[in-house]
Design an enzyme around this catalytic site. Structure first.
Site: not given
Ligand code: IVH
Length: 675
Positions: A33, A82, A118, A284, A405, A433
């Site tokens: 990743d 994403s 995450k 967020k 050797c 050797c």
């Molecule tokens: S929010 C709109 N919250 O991360 C924002 N995503 O790279 C995107 N993910 O596709 C979704 N934990 O697979 C959000 N607490 C979390 C998350 C999360 C893991 C993953 C998810 C998303 C990716 C974005």
């Protein structure tokens, strides 16, 4: 210039799309990743610097990859976005600054975040109508996902019916499907990592196959909704729990970048002990009305960011297994792997330790493996993904002959541990050797041995290749005229080399003995031997000996060392090296310290606890004053120093043998020190 840039950019985008397809469609990540993130960042950075580069295949225009053909495709009502990545404090400060600018707030505007670890799994969208789970989709390319409803229905964590008044009439609940590490244990031989296992099982054609796999679901966001009466993310997460969804127990509400960092560090420390893989923390903006104002850029929200952990593991493929030969003949297998970025460092070699390790993990050429790099330690193979192995794959056969050797390779019986060594060795002796000989030379010039300035490992290799050296004594008879003519060398560098070599012709006996590289004779043992022999001549005449047993009288020298010294002196080549070196060097005698110290010829043993002085310090005081310390009460012992709570048996035995017993003060007085 422009042409090159475009070429560079296109090749990166092509690679990116290839990895995307592998990752999203084939459940098979060829790169880590971290490496994927770096590649993506490189492309985005190029686009930022050169606007003309952006094309339709750019990662800034895409999420994931087009779904595979196996499942029915369904458009997401609200795209599955994403997240932008952040790697440092600076990235976070920039993120916050941009938001404040966007909202045109003052610099001191305080932002509250929902910080959510995450989870590294597969995102899914669950559509509920009137409280019933109607349809479940995979992310797909972000716009269009796959209908994996039946498979998702097999997951216990996903509520099939929700009967709460405040549950919206229609809502698309989104979250992550994953496998816990403890459950992954049983699936290890089928998948490379938990993420692949989750993705693979979720997309089984037959839901019965999915059912048998312990998938979990954690909810964290939503797509479209009707009548969701909440104003912040934290509130939403609370509602999710109430409605029967699992949420991440490590979710937190946090204010300010400083506190985000504090939390990041705390979670990172816990990371290894969690039962699920996380690769960062998602931040967020907590307030939904602010989120709404901020909106999205291309394919990611402006109001969220993923703060990634630096990774130290990656998946690669073993291209070859090479056998390196060390100074003592040990054969060390090294895996040549497809170069891969692990936490910012490109790794192309991984140690396999020894024959037993290869056997235990059944590591083979062509295998897909997880490689770990921690700190400055040589990278090593954590595990093999057996599911990726081809049918033609063969067990690795460790060479029965030395690759350098041709001598037989052997595993010795260790007399001390009473076990057969894990290490296989070349059975040749001395300098026969070539590989061993080169390593011996490197050891000879090394820091703790001759420490010749400007004569490092690279020079050894070079001079060896040019046949300027084969034995240590050759270093003192170099053909300087030839060296002066070599590329990159000149009069001055040759003069310098000559000077440093001549300077090191004067050497102490202990360094000299160490430099010979006799197996099991490290620095400490070389010092013991030099004290015992006191001169080069005494040491060198060991070859005349029939019996080496009396070396066992040297405190600290054991059977292993004695047998190794015997082997060394039984080899004619070694004797020639020893002789020739004796002719060109000035090896200093060990000055006889006898009759100098206050504790001369006296032996000591401590029992019980002393006050204000450690055992180690007592030992070094004794040695400084020409005494010796021994480890048991025998008639060779002169003094027993007794502290608090001594071993009764030792005191009794000393009394029996009429050995003088001292307390701490009496001992210190012997050194003209008072306690
Ligand atoms: S929010 C709109 N919250 O991360 C924002 N995503 O790279 C995107 N993910 O596709 C979704 N934990 O697979 C959000 N607490 C979390 C998350 C999360 C893991 C993953 C998810 C998303 C990716 C974005």
């Amino acid at each position: 210039m422009k042409k090159n840039l475009i070429k560079k950019y296109n090749s990166k985008v092509k690679l990116y799309n290839y990895y995307n397809k592998k990752y999203f469609n084939d459940n098979n990540s060829e790169i880590s990743d971290a490496e994927y993130d770096i590649l993506k960042k490189e492309i985005l950075d190029l686009e930022k610097d050169y606007n003309f580069l952006k094309n339709i295949n750019s990662p800034s225009k895409k999420v994931g990859f087009k779904p595979s053909k196996n499942f029915k495709k369904v458009n997401h009502k609200v795209p599955m976005l994403s997240l932008a990545n952040a790697f440092s404090e600076q990235d976070l400060l920039n993120f916050e600054k941009k938001i404040i600018n966007f909202l045109s707030e003052k610099k001191n505007f305080v932002i509250t975040y929902s910080a959510e670890p995450k989870i590294d799994g597969i995102s899914a969208s669950l559509i509920y109508k009137k409280g019933n789970f109607e349809m479940g989709l995979s992310r797909g390319d972000g716009k269009q996902g796959e209908d994996i409803t039946e498979n998702l229905k097999t997951i216990g964590d996903i509520p099939k019916k929700i009967e709460f008044e405040d549950f919206p009439n229609e809502i698309d609940i989104r979250g992550e499907v994953f496998i816990q590490n403890s459950d992954f244990e049983n699936l290890k031989n089928k998948f490379a990592n938990p993420r692949n296992a989750a993705s693979g099982s979720l997309r089984q054609k037959n839901p019965n196959d999915t059912k048998n796999i312990p998938l979990k679901f954690i909810a964290y966001t939503f797509g479209f909704e009707k009548n969701l009466m909440v104003t912040t993310q934290t509130e939403y997460l609370k509602k999710l729990s109430k409605w029967g969804f699992k949420t991440n127990p490590l979710n937190k509400q946090i204010t300010g970048v400083k506190n985000l960092l504090k939390n990041y560090n705390e979670v990172e420390k816990k990371r290894a002990s969690l039962d699920f893989d996380i690769d960062g923390i998602v931040y967020k903006i907590n307030n939904f009305s602010l989120q709404k104002r901020l909106g999205n850029v291309a394919n990611a929200p402006r109001w969220a960011v993923a703060h990634k952990f630096s990774s130290n593991k990656a998946i690669s493929v073993i291209i070859d297994i090479e056998i390196q030969i060390g100074r003592t003949g040990a054969l060390t297998p090294v895996a040549k792997i497809k170069p891969i970025n692990i936490g910012g460092v490109i790794v192309s070699n991984a140690t396999l330790h020894n024959e037993d390790e290869i056997e235990r993990k059944d590591i083979r050429i062509g295998d897909t493996v997880t490689v770990e790099r921690a700190g400055d330690v040589i990278p090593h193979i954590l595990s093999v993904d057996v599911s990726k192995r081809s049918n033609e794959s063969l067990k690795f056969k460790f060479p029965s002959k030395c690759p350098s050797c041709g001598s037989k390779t052997i595993k010795e019986f260790n007399k001390v541990t009473k076990k057969i060594d894990a290490v296989r060795r070349c059975s040749s002796n001395g300098y026969f050797c070539n590989k061993i000989a080169i390593e011996k030379l490197k050891h000879f010039v090394s820091k703790e041995a001759f420490n010749i300035d400007g004569f490092g490992k690279k020079i050894v290799e070079l001079f060896w290749k040019l046949k300027l050296i084969k034995f240590p004594q050759d270093i003192f008879k170099l053909d300087y005229d030839k060296i002066e003519k070599l590329e990159g060398w000149g009069k001055l560098s040759v003069e310098n080399l000559k000077y440093s070599i001549n300077q090191k012709k004067n050497i102490s006996l202990d360094r000299f003995i160490f430099a010979l590289g006799i197996r099991h004779i490290g620095l400490e043992n070389a010092k013991l031997l030099s004290k015992y022999f006191t001169s080069y001549l005494n040491f060198q005449s060991l070859y005349k000996k029939k019996n080496y047993e009396d070396l066992l009288n040297i405190d600290g020298i054991g059977e292993t060392q004695v047998s190794s010294i015997r082997d060394f002196f039984l080899n004619k080549e070694n004797l020639k090296v020893l002789n020739d070196l004796g002719k060109v060097l000035f090896i200093k005698n060990v000055t006889n310290k006898r009759n100098e110290g206050l504790l001369n010829n006296k032996s000591f043993l401590v029992t019980g606890k002393l006050t204000g002085i450690s055992r180690a310090e007592v030992k070094s005081l004794i040695e400084e004053n020409s005494g010796s310390s021994v480890s048991s009460v025998t008639n060779k012992l002169n003094y027993l120093i007794v502290g608090e709570k001594p071993t009764k048996r030792k005191v009794e035995k000393a009394e029996e043998l009429k050995i003088k017993i001292l307390n701490q003060d009496e001992f210190l007085k012997m050194l003209n020190k008072t306690g």
